[in-house]
Design a protein around this motif. Structure first.
Motif, PDB file in Angstrom:
ATOM      1  N   ALA A  37       0.832  -1.206   0.000  1.00 56.51           N
ATOM      2  CA  ALA A  37       0.000   0.000   0.000  1.00 56.51           C
ATOM      3  C   ALA A  37       0.863   1.250   0.000  1.00 56.51           C
ATOM      4  CB  ALA A  37      -0.928  -0.005   1.212  1.00 56.51           C
ATOM      5  N   LEU A  38       1.928   1.250   0.776  1.00 56.51           N
ATOM      6  CA  LEU A  38       2.825   2.402   0.830  1.00 56.51           C
ATOM      7  C   LEU A  38       3.691   2.507  -0.423  1.00 56.51           C
ATOM      8  CD1 LEU A  38       3.939   2.138   4.567  1.00 56.51           C
ATOM      9  CD2 LEU A  38       2.483   3.905   3.575  1.00 56.51           C
ATOM     10  N   VAL A  39       4.099   1.360  -0.956  1.00 58.56           N
ATOM     11  CA  VAL A  39       4.956   1.354  -2.148  1.00 58.56           C
ATOM     12  C   VAL A  39       4.194   1.842  -3.375  1.00 58.56           C
ATOM     13  CG1 VAL A  39       6.220  -0.139  -3.753  1.00 58.56           C
ATOM     14  CG2 VAL A  39       6.528  -0.418  -1.293  1.00 58.56           C
ATOM     15  N   PHE A  40       2.999   1.268  -3.597  1.00 58.51           N
ATOM     16  CA  PHE A  40       2.241   1.625  -4.788  1.00 58.51           C
ATOM     17  C   PHE A  40       1.397   2.879  -4.588  1.00 58.51           C
ATOM     18  CE2 PHE A  40       2.771  -3.009  -5.611  1.00 58.51           C
ATOM     19  CZ  PHE A  40       3.450  -2.898  -6.815  1.00 58.51           C
ATOM     20  N   GLY A  41       0.850   3.049  -3.370  1.00 62.76           N
ATOM     21  CA  GLY A  41      -0.041   4.170  -3.129  1.00 62.76           C
ATOM     22  C   GLY A  41       0.656   5.492  -2.895  1.00 62.76           C
ATOM     23  N   LEU A  42       1.823   5.452  -2.203  1.00 62.28           N
ATOM     24  CA  LEU A  42       2.528   6.690  -1.870  1.00 62.28           C
ATOM     25  C   LEU A  42       3.899   6.792  -2.514  1.00 62.28           C
ATOM     26  CD1 LEU A  42       1.631   7.021   1.939  1.00 62.28           C
ATOM     27  CD2 LEU A  42       0.447   7.989  -0.038  1.00 62.28           C
ATOM     28  N   GLY A  43       4.316   5.743  -3.225  1.00 59.31           N
ATOM     29  CA  GLY A  43       5.571   5.803  -3.957  1.00 59.31           C
ATOM     30  C   GLY A  43       6.815   5.640  -3.106  1.00 59.31           C
ATOM     31  N   TRP A  44       6.697   5.008  -1.944  1.00 58.51           N
ATOM     32  CA  TRP A  44       7.869   4.807  -1.085  1.00 58.51           C
ATOM     33  C   TRP A  44       8.642   3.574  -1.537  1.00 58.51           C
ATOM     34  CZ3 TRP A  44       6.129   5.596   4.721  1.00 58.51           C
ATOM     35  CH2 TRP A  44       5.540   6.863   4.840  1.00 58.51           C
ATOM     36  N   GLY A  45       9.898   3.473  -1.107  1.00 59.57           N
ATOM     37  CA  GLY A  45      10.678   2.264  -1.286  1.00 59.57           C
ATOM     38  C   GLY A  45      10.394   1.287  -0.152  1.00 59.57           C
ATOM     39  N   VAL A  46      10.704   0.013  -0.379  1.00 59.44           N
ATOM     40  CA  VAL A  46      10.422  -1.004   0.645  1.00 59.44           C
ATOM     41  C   VAL A  46      11.181  -0.743   1.946  1.00 59.44           C
ATOM     42  CG1 VAL A  46      10.617  -3.465   1.199  1.00 59.44           C
ATOM     43  CG2 VAL A  46       9.786  -2.751  -1.045  1.00 59.44           C
ATOM     44  N   PRO A  47      12.492  -0.400   1.912  1.00 59.11           N
ATOM     45  CA  PRO A  47      13.178  -0.137   3.189  1.00 59.11           C
ATOM     46  C   PRO A  47      12.570   1.022   3.965  1.00 59.11           C
ATOM     47  CG  PRO A  47      14.774  -0.453   1.421  1.00 59.11           C
ATOM     48  CD  PRO A  47      13.427  -0.321   0.773  1.00 59.11           C
ATOM     49  N   GLN A  48      12.073   2.046   3.267  1.00 56.26           N
ATOM     50  CA  GLN A  48      11.471   3.188   3.935  1.00 56.26           C
ATOM     51  C   GLN A  48      10.065   2.885   4.412  1.00 56.26           C
ATOM     52  OE1 GLN A  48      12.960   3.487   0.788  1.00 56.26           O
ATOM     53  NE2 GLN A  48      14.879   4.082   1.776  1.00 56.26           N
ATOM     54  N   TRP A 104      15.663  -6.951  -5.236  1.00 53.31           N
ATOM     55  CA  TRP A 104      15.650  -8.248  -4.544  1.00 53.31           C
ATOM     56  C   TRP A 104      14.737  -8.207  -3.328  1.00 53.31           C
ATOM     57  CZ3 TRP A 104      16.900 -12.624  -6.554  1.00 53.31           C
ATOM     58  CH2 TRP A 104      17.875 -12.688  -7.560  1.00 53.31           C
ATOM     59  N   LEU A 105      14.726  -7.092  -2.628  1.00 54.14           N
ATOM     60  CA  LEU A 105      13.865  -6.956  -1.457  1.00 54.14           C
ATOM     61  C   LEU A 105      12.394  -6.996  -1.877  1.00 54.14           C
ATOM     62  CD1 LEU A 105      14.158  -6.609   1.585  1.00 54.14           C
ATOM     63  CD2 LEU A 105      14.023  -4.146   1.257  1.00 54.14           C
ATOM     64  N   VAL A 106      12.074  -6.295  -2.952  1.00 55.08           N
ATOM     65  CA  VAL A 106      10.701  -6.311  -3.460  1.00 55.08           C
ATOM     66  C   VAL A 106      10.331  -7.722  -3.915  1.00 55.08           C
ATOM     67  CG1 VAL A 106       9.154  -5.434  -5.254  1.00 55.08           C
ATOM     68  CG2 VAL A 106      10.760  -3.886  -4.117  1.00 55.08           C
ATOM     69  N   GLY A 107      11.265  -8.399  -4.567  1.00 57.37           N
ATOM     70  CA  GLY A 107      11.002  -9.758  -5.007  1.00 57.37           C
ATOM     71  C   GLY A 107      10.755 -10.712  -3.852  1.00 57.37           C
ATOM     72  N   LEU A 108      11.547 -10.598  -2.776  1.00 59.12           N
ATOM     73  CA  LEU A 108      11.332 -11.431  -1.593  1.00 59.12           C
ATOM     74  C   LEU A 108       9.961 -11.173  -0.985  1.00 59.12           C
ATOM     75  CD1 LEU A 108      14.808 -11.239   0.186  1.00 59.12           C
ATOM     76  CD2 LEU A 108      13.740 -13.278  -0.802  1.00 59.12           C
ATOM     77  N   PHE A 109       9.572  -9.910  -0.948  1.00 59.99           N
ATOM     78  CA  PHE A 109       8.258  -9.587  -0.403  1.00 59.99           C
ATOM     79  C   PHE A 109       7.154 -10.216  -1.256  1.00 59.99           C
ATOM     80  CE2 PHE A 109       4.600  -7.267   0.908  1.00 59.99           C
ATOM     81  CZ  PHE A 109       4.847  -6.909   2.223  1.00 59.99           C
ATOM     82  N   ALA A 110       7.327 -10.174  -2.580  1.00 60.24           N
ATOM     83  CA  ALA A 110       6.334 -10.764  -3.469  1.00 60.24           C
ATOM     84  C   ALA A 110       6.234 -12.272  -3.252  1.00 60.24           C
ATOM     85  CB  ALA A 110       6.690 -10.456  -4.920  1.00 60.24           C
ATOM     86  N   VAL A 111       7.366 -12.928  -3.044  1.00 62.92           N
ATOM     87  CA  VAL A 111       7.353 -14.369  -2.766  1.00 62.92           C
ATOM     88  C   VAL A 111       6.587 -14.662  -1.481  1.00 62.92           C
ATOM     89  CG1 VAL A 111       8.795 -16.335  -2.123  1.00 62.92           C
ATOM     90  CG2 VAL A 111       9.473 -14.867  -4.022  1.00 62.92           C
ATOM     91  N   ALA A 268      -2.551 -10.992  -6.862  1.00 60.47           N
ATOM     92  CA  ALA A 268      -2.454  -9.950  -7.876  1.00 60.47           C
ATOM     93  C   ALA A 268      -1.446  -8.879  -7.460  1.00 60.47           C
ATOM     94  CB  ALA A 268      -3.832  -9.325  -8.107  1.00 60.47           C
ATOM     95  N   VAL A 269      -1.470  -8.486  -6.190  1.00 62.09           N
ATOM     96  CA  VAL A 269      -0.517  -7.493  -5.692  1.00 62.09           C
ATOM     97  C   VAL A 269       0.905  -8.038  -5.768  1.00 62.09           C
ATOM     98  CG1 VAL A 269       0.215  -6.173  -3.671  1.00 62.09           C
ATOM     99  CG2 VAL A 269      -2.206  -6.362  -4.224  1.00 62.09           C
ATOM    100  N   ALA A 270       1.072  -9.328  -5.450  1.00 60.86           N
ATOM    101  CA  ALA A 270       2.402  -9.947  -5.516  1.00 60.86           C
ATOM    102  C   ALA A 270       2.957  -9.907  -6.935  1.00 60.86           C
ATOM    103  CB  ALA A 270       2.335 -11.386  -5.007  1.00 60.86           C
ATOM    104  N   LEU A 271       2.102 -10.190  -7.915  1.00 62.49           N
ATOM    105  CA  LEU A 271       2.552 -10.130  -9.309  1.00 62.49           C
ATOM    106  C   LEU A 271       2.955  -8.703  -9.682  1.00 62.49           C
ATOM    107  CD1 LEU A 271      -0.073 -12.481 -11.029  1.00 62.49           C
ATOM    108  CD2 LEU A 271       2.309 -12.981 -10.471  1.00 62.49           C
ATOM    109  N   GLY A 272       2.207  -7.735  -9.166  1.00 60.70           N
ATOM    110  CA  GLY A 272       2.579  -6.341  -9.394  1.00 60.70           C
ATOM    111  C   GLY A 272       3.936  -6.001  -8.789  1.00 60.70           C
ATOM    112  N   MET A 273       4.219  -6.571  -7.606  1.00 61.18           N
ATOM    113  CA  MET A 273       5.512  -6.361  -6.968  1.00 61.18           C
ATOM    114  C   MET A 273       6.643  -6.962  -7.803  1.00 61.18           C
ATOM    115  SD  MET A 273       4.965  -4.747  -3.982  1.00 61.18           S
ATOM    116  CE  MET A 273       6.090  -5.197  -2.668  1.00 61.18           C
ATOM    117  N   PHE A 274       6.372  -8.151  -8.385  1.00 61.48           N
ATOM    118  CA  PHE A 274       7.379  -8.782  -9.256  1.00 61.48           C
ATOM    119  C   PHE A 274       7.684  -7.895 -10.463  1.00 61.48           C
ATOM    120  CE2 PHE A 274       6.642 -13.162  -7.436  1.00 61.48           C
ATOM    121  CZ  PHE A 274       7.982 -13.385  -7.129  1.00 61.48           C
TER     122      PHE A 274
END
Length: 280
Positions: A37-48, A104-111, A268-274
C-alpha cells in the motif's frame, strides 16, 4: 532516513484503513498488504515503508488483540517467548533490508505474499477456516509437539515446546525486520501446525505477538532516526480505524469467501511487486 512526509494526504489514511480492514477481516495475514500500500499508493521504497507499515500493523494488532485478552484466549507465556526472541532477531532482518538491492527486497516480499495467498486459498477451499474448534485433527493427524494439558487447559512446557515456539518467534522476528510485516503469515500457520491451540486462541496469540514484535522493531527503527512523519501517522490512524471496522464486520461475513477474495487480491498485488522489481 524516511523521505520528507510533511504534507498530509487523505490517501495515506484511506490506504491505512484498507490495510486495517483486511487485517481485521482475515486475521494476522492481512497485514502483509501494508508495505505494498505504501509502495504503490505513496511511492515509497520497501526499506522506507517497512518501519511505518510495521507500526501500523503493530498498532492494529494491539487493538485487535484486546478482545482475545479479555476472553482469556492469549497464551501469555508462549507469546512472550516468541515475541522476546522475535524482537532480538528483528534487527538482523532490518540490517539485511538496508543492504539488499531494492529489486531483490521487493522480489522477496512478493514471494512471501504468494506463499500467504496460496495458504489462505487452500485453507478456504479445504474448509479449514472455522470459527472455533481444534485444528490438530483436521490438519495434522499425528500429535503436534506443543499440546495443551487437558487438566489445566495450558501448554505442557518441555524443552521441545520451548524450542519450537522460540524458532517460530525467530523466523517471524526476522521477517518483521526484513520485510516490515508483523510476521502473522509465519505465526498463524506455524501455531496451527505445531500446536493444538484452537483457532481463536491462535489468532489472539498471534496478534499479541505481532503487537510486541512490532513495538520492539519500530523502537529500534526510531532509535536509528526513522520516523513516520505526517503521512505515516495518517496511515497508522487509518489502519487502527480499519481494524475496528473489520473486527466488527467479521462475524457477519462468510470467512471462506473472504479468504478466497483476499488471497486472489494478494496474489495480484504480488505479481505487481514482481513487475516492479524485475520488469519496470
Amino acid at each position: 532516513m524516511l523521505p520528507d512526509l510533511s504534507s498530509v494526504s487523505p490517501m495515506a489514511a484511506l490506504l491505512g484503513a484498507a490495510v486495517g480492514l483486511v487485517l481485521g477481516l482475515t486475521g494476522a495475514g492481512g497485514g502483509i498488504f501494508a508495505v505494498p500500500a505504501l509502495v504503490f499508493g505513496l511511492g515509497w521504497g520497501v526499506p522506507q515503508a517497512g518501519p511505518v507499515a510495521l507500526l501500523a500493523v503493530g498498532a492494529s494488532a494491539a487493538v485487535g488483540s484486546v478482545q482475545g485478552l479479555r476472553a482469556g484466549l492469549v497464551r501469555y507465556r508462549a507469546a512472550m517467548l516468541m515475541a522476546g526472541i522475535g524482537v532480538g532477531v528483528a534487527p538482523l532482518g532490518t540490517w539485511m533490508a538496508h543492504r539488499l538491492p531494492e529489486h531483490w527486497l521487493v522480489g522477496l516480499f512478493a514471494v512471501a505474499m504468494l506463499i500467504v495467498a496460496t495458504r489462505m486459498y487452500r485453507a478456504s477451499r479445504s474448509g479449514t477456516v472455522k470459527a472455533t474448534g481444534n485444528e490438530a485433527s483436521a490438519n495434522c493427524p499425528a500429535l503436534p509437539p506443543c499440546r495443551l494439558d487437558p487438566a489445566t487447559g495450558r501448554l505442557h512446557w518441555t524443552r521441545r515446546v520451548a524450542g519450537t515456539l522460540g524458532t517460530i518467534g525467530a523466523v517471524s522476528g526476522f521477517a518483521s525486520g526484513l520485510l516490515g510485516v508483523g510476521g502473522g503469515f509465519v505465526i498463524v500457520p506455524a501455531l496451527r501446525r505445531f500446536t493444538d491451540i484452537t483457532v481463536h486462541g491462535v489468532v489472539a496469540t498471534s496478534l499479541f505477538v505481532i503487537a510486541l514484535i512490532s513495538a520492539g522493531t519500530v523502537a529500534n527503527a526510531w532509535w536509528h532516526g526513522m520516523h513516520p512523519g505526517a503521512q505515516g501517522w495518517m496511515f497508522v490512524a487509518g489502519a487502527v480505524a480499519g481494524m475496528l471496522l473489520g473486527r466488527a464486520l467479521a462475524p457477519r461475513l462468510a470467512a471462506s469467501k473472504l479468504q478466497q477474495l483476499f488471497s486472489m487480491l494478494m496474489a495480484a498485488v504480488a505479481l505487481g511487486m514482481f513487475v516492479k522489481a524485475f520488469v519496470a
